[in-house]
Structures are given as C-alpha cells and as structure tokens.
Design a protein around this motif. Structure first.
Motif, PDB file in Angstrom:
ATOM      1  N   PRO A 158      16.106  -4.730   2.241  1.00  0.00           N
ATOM      2  CA  PRO A 158      16.081  -4.982   0.728  1.00  0.00           C
ATOM      3  C   PRO A 158      14.638  -4.713   0.407  1.00  0.00           C
ATOM      4  O   PRO A 158      13.625  -5.412   1.143  1.00  0.00           O
ATOM      5  CB  PRO A 158      16.549  -6.325   0.078  1.00  0.00           C
ATOM      6  CG  PRO A 158      16.349  -7.188   1.730  1.00  0.00           C
ATOM      7  CD  PRO A 158      16.733  -6.090   2.769  1.00  0.00           C
ATOM      8  N   LYS A 159      14.005  -3.956  -0.384  1.00  0.00           N
ATOM      9  CA  LYS A 159      12.510  -3.744  -0.721  1.00  0.00           C
ATOM     10  C   LYS A 159      12.466  -3.651  -2.518  1.00  0.00           C
ATOM     11  O   LYS A 159      13.502  -3.827  -3.123  1.00  0.00           O
ATOM     12  CB  LYS A 159      12.211  -2.370  -0.418  1.00  0.00           C
ATOM     13  CG  LYS A 159      12.226  -2.405   1.217  1.00  0.00           C
ATOM     14  CD  LYS A 159      11.080  -3.223   1.866  1.00  0.00           C
ATOM     15  CE  LYS A 159      11.237  -2.885   3.279  1.00  0.00           C
ATOM     16  NZ  LYS A 159      10.242  -3.687   4.200  1.00  0.00           N
ATOM     17  N   VAL A 160      11.354  -3.432  -2.924  1.00  0.00           N
ATOM     18  CA  VAL A 160      11.091  -3.697  -4.434  1.00  0.00           C
ATOM     19  C   VAL A 160      10.233  -2.237  -4.637  1.00  0.00           C
ATOM     20  O   VAL A 160       9.333  -2.130  -3.694  1.00  0.00           O
ATOM     21  CB  VAL A 160      10.403  -4.731  -4.942  1.00  0.00           C
ATOM     22  CG1 VAL A 160       9.902  -4.472  -6.524  1.00  0.00           C
ATOM     23  CG2 VAL A 160      11.490  -5.743  -4.966  1.00  0.00           C
ATOM     24  N   LYS A 161      10.675  -1.538  -5.676  1.00  0.00           N
ATOM     25  CA  LYS A 161      10.048  -0.376  -5.903  1.00  0.00           C
ATOM     26  C   LYS A 161       9.276  -0.644  -7.056  1.00  0.00           C
ATOM     27  O   LYS A 161       9.618  -0.896  -8.291  1.00  0.00           O
ATOM     28  CB  LYS A 161      10.564   0.993  -5.947  1.00  0.00           C
ATOM     29  CG  LYS A 161       9.744   2.304  -6.315  1.00  0.00           C
ATOM     30  CD  LYS A 161      10.357   3.315  -5.913  1.00  0.00           C
ATOM     31  CE  LYS A 161      11.501   4.032  -6.979  1.00  0.00           C
ATOM     32  NZ  LYS A 161      11.923   5.272  -6.855  1.00  0.00           N
ATOM     33  N   ILE A 162       8.001  -0.336  -7.213  1.00  0.00           N
ATOM     34  CA  ILE A 162       7.103  -0.784  -8.571  1.00  0.00           C
ATOM     35  C   ILE A 162       6.570   0.499  -8.695  1.00  0.00           C
ATOM     36  O   ILE A 162       5.910   1.479  -7.795  1.00  0.00           O
ATOM     37  CB  ILE A 162       5.973  -1.420  -8.143  1.00  0.00           C
ATOM     38  CG1 ILE A 162       6.079  -2.779  -7.760  1.00  0.00           C
ATOM     39  CG2 ILE A 162       4.926  -1.515  -9.421  1.00  0.00           C
ATOM     40  CD1 ILE A 162       5.026  -3.806  -7.392  1.00  0.00           C
ATOM     41  N   GLU A 163       6.812   1.323 -10.085  1.00  0.00           N
ATOM     42  CA  GLU A 163       6.191   2.393 -10.366  1.00  0.00           C
ATOM     43  C   GLU A 163       5.223   2.337 -11.701  1.00  0.00           C
ATOM     44  O   GLU A 163       5.505   1.581 -12.710  1.00  0.00           O
ATOM     45  CB  GLU A 163       7.406   3.300 -10.879  1.00  0.00           C
ATOM     46  CG  GLU A 163       8.344   3.822  -9.920  1.00  0.00           C
ATOM     47  CD  GLU A 163       9.626   4.543 -10.349  1.00  0.00           C
ATOM     48  OE1 GLU A 163       9.578   5.638 -10.639  1.00  0.00           O
ATOM     49  OE2 GLU A 163      10.600   3.833 -10.690  1.00  0.00           O
ATOM     50  N   LEU A 164       4.067   2.838 -11.395  1.00  0.00           N
ATOM     51  CA  LEU A 164       3.070   2.915 -12.554  1.00  0.00           C
ATOM     52  C   LEU A 164       2.719   4.267 -12.812  1.00  0.00           C
ATOM     53  O   LEU A 164       2.542   5.100 -12.084  1.00  0.00           O
ATOM     54  CB  LEU A 164       1.929   1.992 -12.096  1.00  0.00           C
ATOM     55  CG  LEU A 164       1.921   0.810 -11.382  1.00  0.00           C
ATOM     56  CD1 LEU A 164       0.438   0.701 -10.562  1.00  0.00           C
ATOM     57  CD2 LEU A 164       2.431  -0.131 -11.983  1.00  0.00           C
ATOM     58  N   VAL A 165       2.231   4.629 -14.192  1.00  0.00           N
ATOM     59  CA  VAL A 165       1.430   5.578 -14.676  1.00  0.00           C
ATOM     60  C   VAL A 165       0.189   5.401 -15.019  1.00  0.00           C
ATOM     61  O   VAL A 165       0.296   4.589 -16.042  1.00  0.00           O
ATOM     62  CB  VAL A 165       2.435   6.393 -15.537  1.00  0.00           C
ATOM     63  CG1 VAL A 165       1.622   7.812 -16.112  1.00  0.00           C
ATOM     64  CG2 VAL A 165       3.708   6.874 -15.045  1.00  0.00           C
ATOM     65  N   ILE A 166      -0.749   5.686 -14.400  1.00  0.00           N
ATOM     66  CA  ILE A 166      -2.239   5.163 -14.822  1.00  0.00           C
ATOM     67  C   ILE A 166      -2.995   6.257 -15.012  1.00  0.00           C
ATOM     68  O   ILE A 166      -2.718   7.476 -14.380  1.00  0.00           O
ATOM     69  CB  ILE A 166      -2.727   4.168 -13.847  1.00  0.00           C
ATOM     70  CG1 ILE A 166      -2.609   4.739 -12.322  1.00  0.00           C
ATOM     71  CG2 ILE A 166      -1.774   2.824 -13.662  1.00  0.00           C
ATOM     72  CD1 ILE A 166      -3.248   3.755 -11.231  1.00  0.00           C
ATOM     73  N   GLN A 167      -4.205   6.129 -15.552  1.00  0.00           N
ATOM     74  CA  GLN A 167      -5.429   7.253 -15.829  1.00  0.00           C
ATOM     75  C   GLN A 167      -6.120   7.038 -14.454  1.00  0.00           C
ATOM     76  O   GLN A 167      -5.987   6.425 -13.423  1.00  0.00           O
ATOM     77  CB  GLN A 167      -6.354   6.438 -16.608  1.00  0.00           C
ATOM     78  CG  GLN A 167      -5.695   6.660 -18.070  1.00  0.00           C
ATOM     79  CD  GLN A 167      -6.816   5.995 -19.235  1.00  0.00           C
ATOM     80  OE1 GLN A 167      -7.594   5.552 -19.023  1.00  0.00           O
ATOM     81  NE2 GLN A 167      -6.156   6.072 -20.488  1.00  0.00           N
ATOM     82  N   ASP A 168      -6.203   8.494 -14.018  1.00  0.00           N
ATOM     83  CA  ASP A 168      -7.245   8.571 -12.927  1.00  0.00           C
ATOM     84  C   ASP A 168      -8.410   7.655 -12.472  1.00  0.00           C
ATOM     85  O   ASP A 168      -8.589   7.459 -11.297  1.00  0.00           O
ATOM     86  CB  ASP A 168      -7.850  10.152 -13.005  1.00  0.00           C
ATOM     87  CG  ASP A 168      -6.639  11.173 -12.938  1.00  0.00           C
ATOM     88  OD1 ASP A 168      -5.519  10.604 -12.833  1.00  0.00           O
ATOM     89  OD2 ASP A 168      -7.092  12.276 -13.125  1.00  0.00           O
ATOM     90  N   GLU A 169      -9.049   6.944 -13.280  1.00  0.00           N
ATOM     91  CA  GLU A 169     -10.224   6.271 -13.227  1.00  0.00           C
ATOM     92  C   GLU A 169      -9.467   4.983 -12.553  1.00  0.00           C
ATOM     93  O   GLU A 169     -10.478   4.196 -11.911  1.00  0.00           O
ATOM     94  CB  GLU A 169     -10.937   5.754 -14.531  1.00  0.00           C
ATOM     95  CG  GLU A 169     -11.419   7.062 -15.129  1.00  0.00           C
ATOM     96  CD  GLU A 169     -10.448   7.682 -16.093  1.00  0.00           C
ATOM     97  OE1 GLU A 169      -9.854   7.085 -16.869  1.00  0.00           O
ATOM     98  OE2 GLU A 169     -10.268   8.931 -15.977  1.00  0.00           O
TER      99      GLU A 169
END
Length: 112
Positions: A57-68
């Motif tokens: 079992p694992k957790v996947k975190i997904e983020l969409v962020i600015q390049d900076e």
C-alpha cells in the motif's frame, strides 16, 4: 506549469501535506495505490498461514504547480517523506500544457 506525482508511504501523508501547505501549496489530489519496486512485497502471517503480499500500500499525491515552486515542492516532499528505508517512494514531474477550471472557465495559472 508542472504536474508532480509523488508515491509515498501512507503514514507520511499528513506530514507531507502540512509541509506543502507551509510553502503555499494547498491543492492536491490524493489516491490510495498499491505497487512495488525493488521492495518486491513481503510475507505475512494470517491465521497460521503464510502468504506473499506482492503489492504494497502506498499513497499517490498529485499537484499541479507553477514552475517557480517546483524545486521547493520537490525538496519538501523528499525531506518530509524520507525514512531512509527501502520503499520511501518516487517523484515524477511532467509538463502541463493547459488547465481549465470547469466552474468558471478560467485557464492555466488562474485555474490552479
């Protein structure tokens, strides 16, 4: 913009979320996932019978962020999720071409 996908141990999720919030990242998607890499699963005992657990079992975190924010976000995830033991996880970074907020029609940085 970049998409960051981090596969981490489940008990590290709250620490990683709090650390990301401290640098201003509050939006994320979290999924419970299973998988294996070099760890290759482990053996467990249930009612006296031994069996192999192939997918951990694992957790996947997904983020969409600015390049900076990319380097800072990766550093925070690595520092917070690391236990120093096998199975700490992986981080994948991909380019995002376009983001649309469904409710308002806003696009790209305004939609994140």
């Amino acid at each position: 913009m970049k998409k960051v996908e981090a596969i981490i141990k489940p008990f590290k999720l709250d620490d990683v979320r709090e650390a990301l919030a401290e640098i201003g990242i509050t939006g994320m998607t979290v999924s419970e996932v299973k998988g294996f890499g070099r760890q290759k699963g482990h053996t467990e005992l249930y009612r006296g019978a031994e069996y192999m657990v192939d997918f951990l079992p694992k957790v996947k975190i997904e983020l969409v962020i600015q390049d900076e924010l990319l380097d800072q976000a990766i550093e925070v995830i690595v520092d917070t999720a690391r236990t120093g033991k096998i199975g700490d996880g992986k981080i994948f970074v991909t380019e995002i071409e376009r983001v649309i907020r469904i409710r308002t029609g806003e696009e790209n940085e305004e939609a994140v």
